[in-house]
Design a protein around this motif. Sequence first.
Motif, PDB file in Angstrom:
ATOM      1  N   ASP A  32       0.847  -1.073  -0.038  1.00 57.03           N
ATOM      2  CA  ASP A  32      -0.160   0.054  -0.124  1.00 57.03           C
ATOM      3  C   ASP A  32       1.041   1.184   0.023  1.00 57.03           C
ATOM      4  O   ASP A  32       1.897   1.304   0.557  1.00 57.03           O
ATOM      5  CB  ASP A  32      -0.990   0.015   1.319  1.00 57.03           C
ATOM      6  N   LEU A  62      -3.756   3.514  -1.512  1.00 58.97           N
ATOM      7  CA  LEU A  62      -3.821   2.815  -2.732  1.00 58.97           C
ATOM      8  C   LEU A  62      -3.128   1.447  -2.630  1.00 58.97           C
ATOM      9  O   LEU A  62      -2.053   1.385  -2.086  1.00 58.97           O
ATOM     10  CB  LEU A  62      -3.349   3.643  -3.972  1.00 58.97           C
ATOM     11  N   ARG A  63      -3.828   0.388  -3.126  1.00 61.61           N
ATOM     12  CA  ARG A  63      -3.131  -0.955  -3.265  1.00 61.61           C
ATOM     13  C   ARG A  63      -2.251  -1.093  -4.713  1.00 61.61           C
ATOM     14  O   ARG A  63      -2.901  -0.742  -5.610  1.00 61.61           O
ATOM     15  CB  ARG A  63      -4.175  -1.964  -2.948  1.00 61.61           C
ATOM     16  N   TYR A  64      -1.161  -1.613  -4.535  1.00 62.33           N
ATOM     17  CA  TYR A  64      -0.495  -1.646  -5.558  1.00 62.33           C
ATOM     18  C   TYR A  64       0.017  -3.261  -5.631  1.00 62.33           C
ATOM     19  O   TYR A  64       0.477  -3.938  -4.507  1.00 62.33           O
ATOM     20  CB  TYR A  64       0.968  -1.034  -5.686  1.00 62.33           C
ATOM     21  N   SER A  83       1.504  -2.174 -10.835  1.00 55.09           N
ATOM     22  CA  SER A  83       0.386  -1.651 -11.292  1.00 55.09           C
ATOM     23  C   SER A  83      -0.710  -1.263 -10.062  1.00 55.09           C
ATOM     24  O   SER A  83      -0.413  -1.864  -8.973  1.00 55.09           O
ATOM     25  CB  SER A  83      -0.397  -2.855 -11.856  1.00 55.09           C
ATOM     26  N   CYS A  84      -1.351  -0.335 -10.249  1.00 58.12           N
ATOM     27  CA  CYS A  84      -2.471  -0.075  -9.139  1.00 58.12           C
ATOM     28  C   CYS A  84      -3.696  -0.464  -9.365  1.00 58.12           C
ATOM     29  O   CYS A  84      -4.176  -0.985 -10.263  1.00 58.12           O
ATOM     30  CB  CYS A  84      -2.645   1.593  -9.247  1.00 58.12           C
ATOM     31  N   HIS A  85      -4.503  -0.896  -8.353  1.00 56.77           N
ATOM     32  CA  HIS A  85      -5.813  -1.534  -8.107  1.00 56.77           C
ATOM     33  C   HIS A  85      -6.855  -0.525  -9.034  1.00 56.77           C
ATOM     34  O   HIS A  85      -7.728  -0.923  -9.439  1.00 56.77           O
ATOM     35  CB  HIS A  85      -6.352  -1.814  -6.833  1.00 56.77           C
ATOM     36  N   LYS A  86      -6.423   0.588  -9.066  1.00 51.75           N
ATOM     37  CA  LYS A  86      -7.215   1.719  -9.794  1.00 51.75           C
ATOM     38  C   LYS A  86      -6.605   1.844 -11.481  1.00 51.75           C
ATOM     39  O   LYS A  86      -6.027   2.544 -11.597  1.00 51.75           O
ATOM     40  CB  LYS A  86      -7.445   2.999  -9.030  1.00 51.75           C
ATOM     41  N   GLN A  87      -6.829   0.778 -12.163  1.00 49.25           N
ATOM     42  CA  GLN A  87      -6.714   0.628 -13.450  1.00 49.25           C
ATOM     43  C   GLN A  87      -6.829   1.833 -14.473  1.00 49.25           C
ATOM     44  O   GLN A  87      -8.069   2.479 -14.356  1.00 49.25           O
ATOM     45  CB  GLN A  87      -6.965  -0.386 -14.246  1.00 49.25           C
ATOM     46  N   SER A  88      -6.128   2.162 -15.360  1.00 47.99           N
ATOM     47  CA  SER A  88      -6.107   3.298 -16.147  1.00 47.99           C
ATOM     48  C   SER A  88      -6.277   4.648 -15.453  1.00 47.99           C
ATOM     49  O   SER A  88      -6.718   5.630 -15.624  1.00 47.99           O
ATOM     50  CB  SER A  88      -7.419   3.345 -16.970  1.00 47.99           C
ATOM     51  N   SER A  89      -5.882   4.770 -14.252  1.00 41.23           N
ATOM     52  CA  SER A  89      -5.746   6.024 -13.426  1.00 41.23           C
ATOM     53  C   SER A  89      -4.402   6.718 -13.389  1.00 41.23           C
ATOM     54  O   SER A  89      -3.520   5.970 -13.804  1.00 41.23           O
ATOM     55  CB  SER A  89      -6.295   5.692 -11.946  1.00 41.23           C
ATOM     56  N   ASP A 134      -2.051   4.498 -11.605  1.00 44.09           N
ATOM     57  CA  ASP A 134      -1.617   3.504 -12.217  1.00 44.09           C
ATOM     58  C   ASP A 134      -0.394   3.811 -13.299  1.00 44.09           C
ATOM     59  O   ASP A 134       0.346   3.175 -13.539  1.00 44.09           O
ATOM     60  CB  ASP A 134      -2.857   2.742 -13.124  1.00 44.09           C
TER      61      ASP A 134
END
Length: 107
Positions: free
Chosen positions: A18, A22-24, A42-48, A51
């Motif tokens: 973390d 945010l979780r990576y 990568s971030c759990h919020k893809q395309s952000s 990320d």
Amino acid sequence: MSRAILPARRAAQTFEFDCRGLRYTATLGRHADGQAAELFLSCHKQSSPADTDARDAAILISFALQHGATIDALANAMSRDAHGAPQGLAGAALDAMAATIAKDDAE
């Protein structure tokens, strides 16, 4: 120093951490001798934006590792708070990489 060329197939390990709420997910690729060779993030919020920052940080870390930098040297160069905790994503990723490698070495 010239860039270390990586074999097409190499050992890799995936772990999570973390940073800033945010979780990576990280995948650490290694040379045949076990040394860190590359990082994918990568971030759990893809395309952000987070990320994108994760992917870019991983490219820079990987490039540095392949040119002879060590995880410790990179981690020590990152911004840290008064308690030594990383202030940014790259520092958090490097600390997580170091902790994962230390855990493996202890087993």
